[in-house]
Write a protein that holds these residues in place. Sequence first.
Motif, PDB file in Angstrom:
ATOM      1  N   MET A  80       0.827  -1.203   0.000  1.00 28.21           N
ATOM      2  CA  MET A  80       0.000   0.000   0.000  1.00 28.21           C
ATOM      3  C   MET A  80       0.863   1.256   0.000  1.00 28.21           C
ATOM      4  N   ARG A  81       1.957   1.237   0.779  1.00 27.73           N
ATOM      5  CA  ARG A  81       2.828   2.404   0.831  1.00 27.73           C
ATOM      6  C   ARG A  81       3.468   2.674  -0.527  1.00 27.73           C
ATOM      7  N   LYS A  82       3.887   1.598  -1.210  1.00 30.78           N
ATOM      8  CA  LYS A  82       4.478   1.779  -2.537  1.00 30.78           C
ATOM      9  C   LYS A  82       3.460   2.366  -3.502  1.00 30.78           C
ATOM     10  N   THR A  83       2.238   1.820  -3.467  1.00 26.00           N
ATOM     11  CA  THR A  83       1.192   2.299  -4.370  1.00 26.00           C
ATOM     12  C   THR A  83       0.894   3.771  -4.133  1.00 26.00           C
ATOM     13  N   ILE A  84       0.764   4.143  -2.877  1.00 25.13           N
ATOM     14  CA  ILE A  84       0.487   5.547  -2.546  1.00 25.13           C
ATOM     15  C   ILE A  84       1.628   6.438  -3.010  1.00 25.13           C
ATOM     16  N   SER A  85       2.862   5.988  -2.807  1.00 29.21           N
ATOM     17  CA  SER A  85       4.027   6.789  -3.221  1.00 29.21           C
ATOM     18  C   SER A  85       4.033   7.002  -4.728  1.00 29.21           C
ATOM     19  N   LEU A 103      13.691   5.218   1.043  1.00 30.57           N
ATOM     20  CA  LEU A 103      12.924   5.453   2.269  1.00 30.57           C
ATOM     21  C   LEU A 103      11.431   5.257   2.031  1.00 30.57           C
ATOM     22  N   LEU A 104      10.975   5.580   0.826  1.00 31.35           N
ATOM     23  CA  LEU A 104       9.541   5.526   0.540  1.00 31.35           C
ATOM     24  C   LEU A 104       9.071   4.149   0.085  1.00 31.35           C
ATOM     25  N   ILE A 105       9.866   3.487  -0.766  1.00 32.84           N
ATOM     26  CA  ILE A 105       9.367   2.241  -1.367  1.00 32.84           C
ATOM     27  C   ILE A 105      10.289   1.047  -1.159  1.00 32.84           C
ATOM     28  N   GLY A 106      11.401   1.235  -0.463  1.00 35.03           N
ATOM     29  CA  GLY A 106      12.295   0.117  -0.214  1.00 35.03           C
ATOM     30  C   GLY A 106      13.402   0.020  -1.247  1.00 35.03           C
ATOM     31  N   SER A 107      14.229  -1.025  -1.126  1.00 35.17           N
ATOM     32  CA  SER A 107      15.435  -1.155  -1.947  1.00 35.17           C
ATOM     33  C   SER A 107      15.298  -2.144  -3.100  1.00 35.17           C
ATOM     34  N   ASP A 108      14.103  -2.689  -3.318  1.00 37.36           N
ATOM     35  CA  ASP A 108      13.887  -3.590  -4.444  1.00 37.36           C
ATOM     36  C   ASP A 108      13.893  -2.773  -5.734  1.00 37.36           C
ATOM     37  N   HIS A 109      14.861  -3.048  -6.609  1.00 36.12           N
ATOM     38  CA  HIS A 109      15.024  -2.239  -7.815  1.00 36.12           C
ATOM     39  C   HIS A 109      13.870  -2.391  -8.795  1.00 36.12           C
ATOM     40  N   LYS A 110      13.049  -3.401  -8.619  1.00 35.28           N
ATOM     41  CA  LYS A 110      11.881  -3.553  -9.489  1.00 35.28           C
ATOM     42  C   LYS A 110      10.942  -2.357  -9.357  1.00 35.28           C
ATOM     43  N   ILE A 125      13.740   1.605  -9.496  1.00 37.94           N
ATOM     44  CA  ILE A 125      14.169   2.263 -10.737  1.00 37.94           C
ATOM     45  C   ILE A 125      13.036   3.066 -11.375  1.00 37.94           C
ATOM     46  N   PRO A 126      11.823   2.495 -11.559  1.00 35.38           N
ATOM     47  CA  PRO A 126      10.734   3.324 -12.121  1.00 35.38           C
ATOM     48  C   PRO A 126      10.373   4.511 -11.235  1.00 35.38           C
ATOM     49  N   PHE A 127      10.361   4.301  -9.918  1.00 36.40           N
ATOM     50  CA  PHE A 127      10.017   5.394  -9.015  1.00 36.40           C
ATOM     51  C   PHE A 127      11.071   6.489  -9.060  1.00 36.40           C
ATOM     52  N   SER A 128      12.348   6.099  -9.125  1.00 37.23           N
ATOM     53  CA  SER A 128      13.422   7.083  -9.199  1.00 37.23           C
ATOM     54  C   SER A 128      13.314   7.917 -10.474  1.00 37.23           C
ATOM     55  N   ALA A 129      12.943   7.273 -11.581  1.00 40.32           N
ATOM     56  CA  ALA A 129      12.784   8.008 -12.838  1.00 40.32           C
ATOM     57  C   ALA A 129      11.694   9.068 -12.706  1.00 40.32           C
ATOM     58  N   LEU A 130      10.556   8.706 -12.128  1.00 37.11           N
ATOM     59  CA  LEU A 130       9.457   9.657 -11.951  1.00 37.11           C
ATOM     60  C   LEU A 130       9.845  10.769 -10.979  1.00 37.11           C
ATOM     61  N   ALA A 131      10.474  10.397  -9.866  1.00 39.82           N
ATOM     62  CA  ALA A 131      10.853  11.390  -8.866  1.00 39.82           C
ATOM     63  C   ALA A 131      11.943  12.325  -9.394  1.00 39.82           C
ATOM     64  N   GLY A 132      12.887  11.791 -10.171  1.00 39.06           N
ATOM     65  CA  GLY A 132      13.917  12.639 -10.759  1.00 39.06           C
ATOM     66  C   GLY A 132      13.345  13.636 -11.749  1.00 39.06           C
ATOM     67  N   ALA A 133      12.392  13.176 -12.562  1.00 38.54           N
ATOM     68  CA  ALA A 133      11.716  14.082 -13.494  1.00 38.54           C
ATOM     69  C   ALA A 133      10.988  15.186 -12.742  1.00 38.54           C
TER      70      ALA A 133
END
Length: 326
Positions: A1-6, A262-269, A272-280
């Motif tokens: 749920m936390r990952k989805t919300i993030s 901190l938000l979604i954990g260290s699983d690169h699955k 990586i997509p979250f980092s791309a969105l957050a970096g943008a």
Amino acid sequence: MRKTISFVVVVLLLLGVTVWSMTTGSIKVGFMELVNGLVNGNNEEVAVVRDLRLPRIIVSMLSGAALAVSGTLLQAVMRNPLADAGVIGISSGAGFVSVLMVTIFPAMFFWMPVFSIAGGILAFLLVYSLSWKSGLNPMRTLLVGVAINATFTGLGQSFNYRGSYAVTSVNQAISSIFTMKTWTDVQVLGLYGSIGLLLSLLVIPWCNMLSLQDKTAGSLGLNVARARIVISIIAVLLASVATAVGGLILFVGLLIPHISKLLIGSDHKALIPFSALAGALLILSADTIGRTILAPTEIPASIIMTVIGGPFLVFMLRKGGREFGA
């Protein structure tokens, strides 16, 4: 749920900042006016936004995504939470080689992304080889990277005094001001950046396995040396192309992966997509704030990122304690 919300929050914020960036500036247009103008093509002000502001927005988002994913990959390869393409000299190496090659061969200006990739690989090899001493120590890697970064930055700035048109054009191209970006820049960054981002998704299993000890990863069937080389090349590709088109911006690859973990954990699955969105989101926000807060004067996105990233690096060093040699 936390990952989805993030994920939902960062996507909504990215959409909101994109609309804000498109409608705010020297030319102000309403949202519905913008939509109608883009669809019908009968509004001159919207045409200006489409031709000048929209490419700038897309370039800033793609640059942020590429730099953030590059930092995530470098941290996986080097097992160093301080690894960032800007901090350890990859971006400055990419910029310097671009300036050098275009100075020698002015007619090859449009090959600058390729030159940038070569420069990024050179800088990474220097940092990796000079840092290696019975393994990679985070503090030693950081210090060597800072030295390499300073060297390439100084060499690149020395070309400012040559005064040729080609060098002036390159310096503008590798600066961190997104002004006057065109749809050609979008095409170049979109092509190379998309290739790098897609390749980063293919090496997700390797990134997760590299978090283990080398012997453990090897016993699970991973060729550790090959994985490090491939992932490093992808990271350098992303950072170098972002530098060639978007400019030299520090700390994106340091800030975003740490916050994302901190938000979604260290699983690169998911990382990586979250980092791309957050970096943008981060670079688009920095660029929009920079061009509106003191309008008509612009503050480069790199200055805003330095103000944010410098204290964050100090925080990371203090938090790391003995791990970073403190």
